[in-house]
Every structure is written in C-alpha cells, then in structure tokens.
Design a protein around this motif. Structure first.
Motif, mmCIF file in Angstrom:
data_model
loop_
_atom_site.group_PDB
_atom_site.id
_atom_site.type_symbol
_atom_site.label_atom_id
_atom_site.label_comp_id
_atom_site.label_asym_id
_atom_site.label_seq_id
_atom_site.Cartn_x
_atom_site.Cartn_y
_atom_site.Cartn_z
ATOM 1 N N MET A 111 0.868 -1.143 0.071
ATOM 2 C CA MET A 111 0.096 0.267 -0.120
ATOM 3 C C MET A 111 1.025 1.306 -0.018
ATOM 4 O O MET A 111 1.843 1.259 0.894
ATOM 5 N N THR A 112 0.478 2.110 -0.852
ATOM 6 C CA THR A 112 1.037 3.395 -0.765
ATOM 7 C C THR A 112 0.656 4.358 0.052
ATOM 8 O O THR A 112 -0.685 4.809 0.032
ATOM 9 N N ALA A 113 1.206 4.729 1.175
ATOM 10 C CA ALA A 113 0.955 5.397 2.469
ATOM 11 C C ALA A 113 0.165 6.819 2.154
ATOM 12 O O ALA A 113 -0.818 7.354 2.586
ATOM 13 N N ASN A 114 0.956 7.518 1.090
ATOM 14 C CA ASN A 114 0.480 8.865 0.722
ATOM 15 C C ASN A 114 0.072 8.856 -0.523
ATOM 16 O O ASN A 114 0.126 9.901 -1.473
ATOM 17 N N GLY A 115 -0.757 7.783 -1.182
ATOM 18 C CA GLY A 115 -1.302 7.872 -2.420
ATOM 19 C C GLY A 115 -2.321 8.663 -2.544
ATOM 20 O O GLY A 115 -2.990 9.153 -1.453
ATOM 21 N N PRO A 116 -3.200 8.877 -3.586
ATOM 22 C CA PRO A 116 -4.440 9.688 -3.774
ATOM 23 C C PRO A 116 -5.628 9.071 -3.208
ATOM 24 O O PRO A 116 -6.211 9.906 -2.893
ATOM 25 N N ASP B 46 -8.977 11.759 -9.048
ATOM 26 C CA ASP B 46 -9.405 13.314 -9.214
ATOM 27 C C ASP B 46 -10.380 13.744 -8.335
ATOM 28 O O ASP B 46 -10.464 14.961 -7.445
ATOM 29 N N PHE B 47 -11.478 12.830 -8.145
ATOM 30 C CA PHE B 47 -12.758 13.220 -7.320
ATOM 31 C C PHE B 47 -12.269 13.388 -5.824
ATOM 32 O O PHE B 47 -12.476 14.486 -5.051
ATOM 33 N N VAL B 48 -11.351 12.656 -5.236
ATOM 34 C CA VAL B 48 -11.022 12.738 -3.922
ATOM 35 C C VAL B 48 -10.115 13.970 -3.532
ATOM 36 O O VAL B 48 -10.227 14.545 -2.586
ATOM 37 N N ARG B 49 -9.201 14.167 -4.563
ATOM 38 C CA ARG B 49 -8.333 15.252 -4.669
ATOM 39 C C ARG B 49 -9.267 16.449 -4.547
ATOM 40 O O ARG B 49 -8.736 17.368 -3.741
#
Length: 262
Positions: free
Chosen positions: A1-6, A255-258
């Motif tokens: 898992m990428t801890a700081n991913g989008p 994009d929605f989450v950002r």
C-alpha cells in the motif's frame, strides 16, 4: 500500500471477483486505498438448447460480434467442445471495448472492426457507417445483455441472431459477506463495472434491511448503462468517466478525492 497515495485512507468496495477483482484491488492498494473484495456477480456457461444450431451455422455468418470478454471466453469454449477451430473460419470478428478486443486478439481472433466509443449504440452506428458488408451477424452474449446492436442491425436489413452463451448470477454467500463488511467498516466508495453488479448490491442491501439511501458510501461506475441503473434506483454515481475502462474509473476516482479534499 502507498501510504501517501491519492486514495490514502479510503475504504473501497470492489464488486468484481476473480482475477479481475484481484487486479483491481491491487491497483487500489497501489494508489493508497484499502480494498474490500465482495463479488456481486459471477459468470457461468449457459445451456442454450439452440447452441448446436448456432454452431452448425457458424460458417454462414459474415460477422461475429462480441461485447464482453466473457462472451469471447464462453463462445470459444463452446466451439472447442464442438471441435471447431475459430481462427480457421472465414468470418469477420468485431469487438465492443478495448478489453474485449484484447481478449479476442490474445485468443487468436483478428479484430476487423471496433468502434471508437465503447457502447452498443456507438458500435451499431459506426458499423453501419463504416461500409462493411454484412448479410448475417451472430452476437454471442450474456443473459442480461441488451439487444441494441441486434435491433439496430435488423432495422438496417441485416439478419442478426443472438446466442445466449453465458449467464450472470449472484455468488453464493455474497449477501452475508456484504452485510458483515458494512457492519464493521465504513466504506467510502463502491465500484461497479456493470448494471448487474449494482442491482445485486442493492438487492443484497434490501434483504439485509439496509436502505441504500442511508449509506454514506459514494458510487463509482463504468459506462452509461451502469450509471443509469444507479440513477433508476434513486442513487447517484459520483464518479463516471467518459472512457469506459477500469483505468479511467480509477483516475477519475483519484481526481474526485483530490478535489473533495482541497
């Protein structure tokens, strides 16, 4: 898992099973999200009593049109059981969607036509404008697939025959697994790749006494037919990309989450 991913910190329901579901879950993890795989649909060969007739007539078709990878898979399995080598038939092969076309090519079927867009309606329109000649067309399909392509071709004077080659069903234990998941986790997004997956999800909620309107879970879908199924149920798809692929859906979800977190 990428801890700081989008998608970091987001719990995401994956409603597709099998290798496709595993791949989607891995992609979500790579983007930082936490996937929960609860398949809402599964597929199996359909015992169509007309199958021997379609197989016998196969050389008479000018085109065979596939609208899904499952259509390709179960068609080829039926042909194999009948001792038919499809790659040697003098037939034109057509595909709706990049994944379908890729599956065909990998299986030895050379795609002679694929529309620029990925819906059945787009296929029918572009096919007729392309100038391809077709007197008789076969459409191997699932039991829940629409009739748009066949209807359009028939109106254009083409003999279009539909062969139900596989069926979609709710996996055993899926309803109970979904209820347990929703009882212990807050799901931020639920991903649906087909109308049947959403309808099974909604039905499972209802059987467990859960009102879909009361869920805080947002919905992401692929394709206008899936979006329409969601809207018909009185819900709304927060994410629905213009390109009908898993990659585009995940990109649109990021994009929605950002935007939401700005």
């Amino acid at each position: 898992m990428t801890a700081n991913g989008p998608l970091s910190g987001k719990n995401i329901l994956v409603t597709r099973g099998g290798k496709d579901g595993e791949k989607l879950a891995a992609q979500i993890e790579a983007l930082g999200g936490t996937p929960f795989v609860v398949p809402m649909v599964a597929f199996r060969a359909y015992a169509d009593p007309s199958a021997p007739v379609f197989l016998r007539k196969l050389p008479a078709y000018d085109w065979v049109v596939f609208t899904s990878k499952n259509g390709v898979r179960y068609f080829l399995e039926a042909c194999s059981r009948a001792g038919i080598a499809c790659e040697h038939l003098n037939i034109n092969w057509a595909a709706v969607g990049k994944k379908t076309a890729a599956c065909m090519e990998q299986s030895g079927l050379k795609v002679s036509f694929a529309p620029g867009k990925f819906t059945a309606k787009d296929f029918a329109r572009e096919f007729m404008r392309s100038g391809h000649r077709a007197g008789r067309v076969l459409l191997p399909k699932g039991n829940l697939a629409g009739t748009e392509i066949a209807d359009f071709l028939r109106k254009s004077g083409i003999i279009a025959e539909e062969w139900i080659i596989y069926e979609t069903y709710m996996p055993e234990g899926a309803k109970e697994k979904l209820a347990r998941l929703l009882g212990r986790e807050t799901i931020d997004f639920a991903l649906f790749l087909s109308p049947s997956a959403f309808r099974h999800f909604k039905g499972a909620l209802e059987e467990n006494g859960i009102d879909i309107a009361g869920l805080s879970t947002r919905i992401a879908v692929i394709g206008p037919s899936t979006r329409q199924a969601v809207e018909k149920a009185g819900s709304r798809a927060a994410v629905c990309p213009d390109e009908y692929t898993v990659g585009a859906m995940l990109g649109a979800l990021c994009d929605f989450v950002r935007l939401e977190e700005k």
